[in-house]
Motif scaffolding. Structure first.
Motif, short mmCIF file in Angstrom:
data_model
loop_
_atom_site.label_atom_id
_atom_site.label_comp_id
_atom_site.label_asym_id
_atom_site.label_seq_id
_atom_site.Cartn_x
_atom_site.Cartn_y
_atom_site.Cartn_z
N LEU A 71 -40.86 30.17 107.68
CA LEU A 71 -40.63 31.22 106.68
C LEU A 71 -41.42 32.49 107.00
O LEU A 71 -40.99 33.59 106.66
N ASP A 72 -42.58 32.31 107.64
CA ASP A 72 -43.45 33.47 107.93
C ASP A 72 -42.70 34.58 108.65
O ASP A 72 -42.88 35.76 108.35
N GLY A 73 -41.87 34.19 109.63
CA GLY A 73 -41.14 35.19 110.40
C GLY A 73 -39.89 35.72 109.69
O GLY A 73 -39.25 36.64 110.19
N LEU A 74 -39.54 35.11 108.58
CA LEU A 74 -38.27 35.44 107.94
C LEU A 74 -38.42 36.20 106.62
O LEU A 74 -37.67 37.12 106.33
N ALA A 75 -39.43 35.78 105.83
CA ALA A 75 -39.59 36.35 104.50
C ALA A 75 -40.94 37.05 104.39
O ALA A 75 -41.94 36.60 104.95
N ARG A 76 -40.94 38.18 103.67
CA ARG A 76 -42.18 38.96 103.51
C ARG A 76 -43.14 38.25 102.59
O ARG A 76 -44.34 38.31 102.73
N GLU A 77 -42.60 37.54 101.59
CA GLU A 77 -43.47 36.81 100.68
C GLU A 77 -42.77 35.54 100.21
O GLU A 77 -41.55 35.44 100.26
N PHE A 78 -43.59 34.59 99.79
CA PHE A 78 -43.08 33.30 99.33
C PHE A 78 -43.71 33.05 97.97
O PHE A 78 -44.79 32.46 97.85
N PRO A 79 -43.04 33.54 96.90
CA PRO A 79 -43.65 33.48 95.57
C PRO A 79 -43.88 32.03 95.11
O PRO A 79 -43.25 31.11 95.61
N GLU A 80 -44.78 31.89 94.16
CA GLU A 80 -45.18 30.57 93.66
C GLU A 80 -43.96 29.76 93.19
O GLU A 80 -43.83 28.57 93.50
N ALA A 81 -43.05 30.40 92.48
CA ALA A 81 -41.88 29.67 91.97
C ALA A 81 -41.03 29.15 93.13
O ALA A 81 -40.46 28.04 93.05
N ALA A 82 -40.96 29.92 94.21
CA ALA A 82 -40.20 29.48 95.38
C ALA A 82 -40.88 28.29 96.04
O ALA A 82 -40.22 27.35 96.50
N ARG A 83 -42.21 28.31 96.03
CA ARG A 83 -42.98 27.17 96.55
C ARG A 83 -42.66 25.89 95.77
O ARG A 83 -42.45 24.82 96.35
N VAL A 84 -42.60 26.05 94.45
CA VAL A 84 -42.30 24.90 93.59
C VAL A 84 -40.92 24.33 93.93
O VAL A 84 -40.75 23.11 94.08
N LEU A 85 -39.94 25.23 94.08
CA LEU A 85 -38.59 24.75 94.38
C LEU A 85 -38.49 24.14 95.77
O LEU A 85 -37.79 23.15 95.97
N ALA A 86 -39.22 24.73 96.72
CA ALA A 86 -39.21 24.18 98.08
C ALA A 86 -39.81 22.77 98.08
O ALA A 86 -39.28 21.83 98.69
N GLU A 87 -40.91 22.64 97.37
CA GLU A 87 -41.59 21.35 97.25
C GLU A 87 -40.65 20.29 96.67
O GLU A 87 -40.58 19.17 97.15
N MET B 83 -34.65 34.52 94.22
CA MET B 83 -36.04 34.39 93.80
C MET B 83 -36.75 35.75 93.78
O MET B 83 -37.96 35.81 93.58
N THR B 84 -36.02 36.84 94.00
CA THR B 84 -36.66 38.17 93.99
C THR B 84 -36.62 38.78 92.59
O THR B 84 -37.10 39.89 92.40
N VAL B 85 -36.02 38.07 91.63
CA VAL B 85 -35.98 38.57 90.25
C VAL B 85 -36.59 37.50 89.35
O VAL B 85 -36.72 36.34 89.73
N TRP B 86 -36.99 37.90 88.15
CA TRP B 86 -37.52 36.93 87.18
C TRP B 86 -36.84 37.10 85.85
O TRP B 86 -36.78 38.20 85.35
N PRO B 87 -36.30 36.04 85.25
CA PRO B 87 -36.24 34.70 85.83
C PRO B 87 -35.26 34.65 87.01
O PRO B 87 -34.35 35.48 87.09
N HIS C 282 -37.53 38.27 99.79
CA HIS C 282 -37.65 39.56 100.47
C HIS C 282 -37.76 39.32 101.97
O HIS C 282 -38.54 38.49 102.43
N LYS C 283 -36.99 40.05 102.74
CA LYS C 283 -36.86 39.78 104.17
C LYS C 283 -38.02 40.37 104.97
O LYS C 283 -38.55 41.42 104.64
N ALA C 284 -38.41 39.65 106.02
CA ALA C 284 -39.42 40.17 106.95
C ALA C 284 -38.76 41.20 107.87
O ALA C 284 -37.56 41.12 108.13
N PRO C 285 -39.56 42.17 108.37
CA PRO C 285 -38.97 43.28 109.12
C PRO C 285 -38.25 42.88 110.41
O PRO C 285 -37.27 43.54 110.78
N ASN C 286 -38.69 41.82 111.08
CA ASN C 286 -38.09 41.49 112.40
C ASN C 286 -36.73 40.83 112.34
O ASN C 286 -36.10 40.65 113.37
N VAL C 287 -36.31 40.41 111.15
CA VAL C 287 -35.00 39.74 111.07
C VAL C 287 -33.90 40.76 111.32
O VAL C 287 -33.88 41.81 110.67
#
Ligand code: AMP
Ligand code: MG
Length: 307
Positions: free
Chosen positions: A69-85, A181-185, A97-102
């Motif tokens: 994800l590091d190379g793909l997304a600029r940030e990995f919000p807490e809620a996204a972590r929960v869903l990934a888990e 996941m870039t909006v809340w909720p 949010h996309k990372a610049p190199n994509v």
């Protein structure tokens, strides 16, 4: 082009093709995808051409390890972590949010990126062997039915592939749930393999409803999609032997009995439509499932197929 059994040798061959910038059909638990190195803009452009997919329809990027994800997304919000888990690997795609190199080809110029970690062992092996995240939309021509087995991938598409990895039938059988996941909720952009209820339970908040301007902004939300060649007509009951999907006893050879359980129905749906469509009927009738919220993804696909 060859259909290869899911051996280590086949996966190594496919991974090598990916690294050379070629395209490979890979099995996932949702549907089969056409995969390319997500960091190779030429390869990604070739996917659009092969599918006849409009350039404004972004792709899902598939990973096998969270650190990709590091190379793909600029940030990995807490809620996204929960869903990934909770749901990865599995049929949940998160928009971040996309990372610049994509390459902008992958995201159709958007500043967000859709990412998923699939659960199918062959997909995971291929991603690891290729050593890069894979951009992979479904392995069908634009607006057509997604394949849930190698035999559903049509000849036109096969012609553009280095190989098809045979991973058997896709067990989920419907595309992933896409959640922004870039909006809340967070907002479900496409219902799919993970239910709204399960996501809400994991996050502990009600999810947003999709506003109409967002629908237009969320590319790939075309009214007609996921459709066989035949016209799909939703009905309460098929009164005769017309070709279609029924819940009761089939009244003829052109009718397929569908399960009453929504998960089993989803798993069987595309294969049933592919099989009926092969006889080239003008219309396929589908008995409308009646049931609770667990039918959301199936009803979404049936509506889009019949639009
Ligand atoms: P497919 O790969 O054909 O199953 O479709 C992927 C779908 O994910 C697209 O058609 C979009 O609806 C959605 N998607 C992909 N990337 C984004 C993004 N950055 N923002 C919103 N939706 C996306
Ligand atoms: Mg698709």
């Amino acid at each position: 082009m060859r259909v290869l059994p899911p051996t280590d040798t086949s996966v190594a061959f496919a991974a090598e093709a990916i690294r050379r910038g070629e395209l490979v059909a890979m099995p996932t638990e949702t549907v089969y995808g056409v995969a390319a190195n997500a960091f190779d803009p030429d390869a990604v452009r070739r996917i659009y051409a092969l599918k006849g997919r409009p350039a404004d329809n972004p792709m899902i990027v598939h990973i096998a390890r969270i650190d990709e994800l590091d190379g793909l997304a600029r940030e990995f919000p807490e809620a996204a972590r929960v869903l990934a888990e909770r749901f990865w690997p599995g049929p949940l795609t998160m928009v971040l949010h996309k990372a610049p190199n994509v390459p902008s080809e992958v995201t159709a110029g958007l500043d967000t990126i859709a990412v998923r970690m699939p659960r199918h062992p062959v997909a995971l092996q291929l991603i690891l062997a290729a050593g890069v995240p894979l951009a992979a939309p479904s392995a069908n021509r634009f607006t057509r039915l997604s394949p849930t087995g190698p035999e559903h991938i049509d000849d036109e598409l096969r012609a553009g592939l280095a190989c098809v990895l045979d991973g058997g039938r896709s067990p989920v059988g419907l595309e992933s749930t896409v959640i922004d996941m870039t909006v809340w909720p967070p907002l479900i952009l496409r219902p799919g393999g993970v239910s709204r209820g399960d996501i809400q339970a994991a996050l502990g908040v009600p999810l947003g409803q999709i506003p109409s301007e967002k629908l237009r902004r969320s590319p790939g939300m075309y009214p007609r999609h996921y459709a066989p060649r035949a016209r799909v007509v939703l009905v309460d009951r098929i009164e005769n032997g017309y070709p279609g999907l029924v819940f009761g006893t089939p009244a003829g050879p052109q009718q397929i009995r569908m399960p009453n359980d929504s998960t089993a129905y989803a798993s069987a749906l595309y294969d049933a439509l592919h099989r009926l469509d092969r006889e080239r009927p003008l219309e396929i009738y589908v008995e409308r499932p009646v049931g609770g919220p667990e039918w959301e993804a199936v009803l979404d696909r049936l509506q889009k197929a019949s639009a």
